[in-house]
Design a protein around this motif. Structure first.
Motif, short mmCIF file in Angstrom:
data_model
loop_
_atom_site.label_atom_id
_atom_site.label_comp_id
_atom_site.label_asym_id
_atom_site.label_seq_id
_atom_site.Cartn_x
_atom_site.Cartn_y
_atom_site.Cartn_z
N SER A 29 0.86 -1.19 0.00
CA SER A 29 0.00 0.00 0.00
C SER A 29 0.89 1.23 0.00
O SER A 29 2.09 1.16 0.29
CB SER A 29 -0.91 0.00 1.23
N ARG A 30 0.29 2.38 -0.33
CA ARG A 30 1.04 3.63 -0.35
C ARG A 30 0.30 4.65 0.51
O ARG A 30 -0.92 4.78 0.41
CB ARG A 30 1.18 4.16 -1.78
N VAL A 31 1.05 5.34 1.35
CA VAL A 31 0.45 6.34 2.23
C VAL A 31 1.13 7.68 1.95
O VAL A 31 2.37 7.77 1.97
CB VAL A 31 0.62 5.97 3.72
N SER A 32 0.33 8.69 1.68
CA SER A 32 0.89 10.00 1.33
C SER A 32 1.49 10.69 2.56
O SER A 32 1.14 10.39 3.70
CB SER A 32 -0.21 10.90 0.75
N TYR A 33 2.36 11.63 2.30
CA TYR A 33 2.96 12.42 3.38
C TYR A 33 1.89 13.12 4.20
O TYR A 33 1.93 13.12 5.43
CB TYR A 33 3.96 13.44 2.82
N ASP A 34 0.91 13.73 3.53
CA ASP A 34 -0.14 14.45 4.25
C ASP A 34 -0.91 13.54 5.19
O ASP A 34 -1.26 13.93 6.31
CB ASP A 34 -1.11 15.11 3.26
N ARG A 35 -1.17 12.31 4.74
CA ARG A 35 -1.92 11.37 5.58
C ARG A 35 -1.05 10.91 6.77
O ARG A 35 -1.56 10.78 7.89
CB ARG A 35 -2.35 10.18 4.73
#
Length: 313
Positions: free
Chosen positions: A242-248
């Motif tokens: 999975s990929r998690v954004s910096y903002d999240r």
């Protein structure tokens, strides 16, 4: 296929992987993969010793794992011990206990060896495709230490530094045996200063900012992914790659650091053993992303455990 068993004993958890490995194809087929929170590193940063109750918990998990390894008929077994047992004055007691139970001596590996295993485990699958730009920066956020590895097909540079979710929690967020709930801005600031100093140290030998893909490993990172996806329960398949954004990541970290124990424990994907240490672990991840300007982190469930398995396949 060679049937192998790998045990990774870290500061916070002990994990087992029994798998069939085919070095010719690069395929690793899981037969049993499990994790037990034992907090082997309980108090090590303060006392320099492994606590008797921490050893009891760890040996109990080893007895359980011995039965599973025997049941699956693994041909080879390797037991690797990392940060807490590397630092402790009484690590010989730990070594003797594991040898009695599992019949192998735990290898108390160096930080550099730890980093290489993590890189192999995390990137062996990724190497088959060109969808993620290289070089990779593999970051393994453990309980007592964090490993940084930059590489393409092979490791180019690696460094282990003494910041991890348990070590940071015990150093900055525990007073009189109780975790701050939630911690003050002053305590968070002191923890952040330690993390930034560790990143400075890592950058002396590892070109962190040259990385084009950030790959995050271990429980702090996978738990952040589970929270980001709002999973109803921990789901390894949903979390893996999975990929998690910096903002999240920033949003989740800020919430974890201002939440109460009860609020964190109510997260359905949260392992009970991570409730008190996840805020520190998430802050380590956030600090790394800010340091290198990463827009996202690619989350891997395959890590040092898989690297250990490949080393004996």
């Amino acid at each position: 296929m060679t049937r192998v068993a790998a045990v990774d004993c870290g500061t916070n958890s002990i994990r087992l992987l029994v798998a069939d490995a085919d070095p010719a194809t690069g395929e690793l087929v899981d037969l049993d993969r499990r994790m037990t929170i034992v907090r082997l590193g309980q108090g090590v940063d303060r006392t320099g010793r492994l606590a008797p109750e921490a050893l009891r918990r760890t040996f109990a998990a080893c007895r359980e794992y011995a039965g599973i390894i025997k049941e699956h008929g693994a041909q080879r077994l390797r037991f690797v011990a990392t940060s807490a047992s590397r630092d402790a004055e009484n690590r010989d007691e730990f070594v003797r206990g594991v040898l009695d139970i599992l019949g192998v001596e735990p290898e108390v590996i160096t930080g550099d060896q730890e980093a290489e295993f993590s890189f192999t485990g995390a990137t062996k699958e990724l190497a088959g495709g060109d969808h993620l730009p290289r070089p990779y920066l593999v970051v393994d956020i453990g309980g007592g230490s964090t490993e940084f590895v930059v590489g393409d097909d092979r490791v180019r540079a690696a460094r282990s530094v003494d910041v991890g979710c348990v070590r940071m929690t015990e150093r900055h967020l525990v007073r009189d045996g109780v975790v701050s709930d939630p911690p003050s801005e002053e305590r968070i600031g002191a923890m952040r200063a330690d993390i930034e100093a560790a990143l400075d140290l890592a950058e002396q030998t590892v070109p962190l900012r040259e990385a084009r893909t950030l790959v995050g490993l271990a429980g702090s990172v996978t738990t952040v992914s589970a929270i980001a996806q709002e999973l109803p329960a921990y789901d390894s398949q949903a979390i893996h790659h999975s990929r998690v954004s910096y903002d999240r990541v920033r949003e989740i970290t800020e919430w974890l650091l201002r939440s109460t124990h009860a609020e964190r424990a109510a997260v359905p994907s949260m392992h009970p053993g991570r409730v008190d240490v996840i805020g520190a672990g998430a802050l380590v991840l956030l600090s790394i992303m800010e340091r290198i300007g990463a827009r996202e982190v690619v989350v891997s469930e395959h890590d040092i455990l898989d690297g250990i398995a490949w080393s004996i396949a």
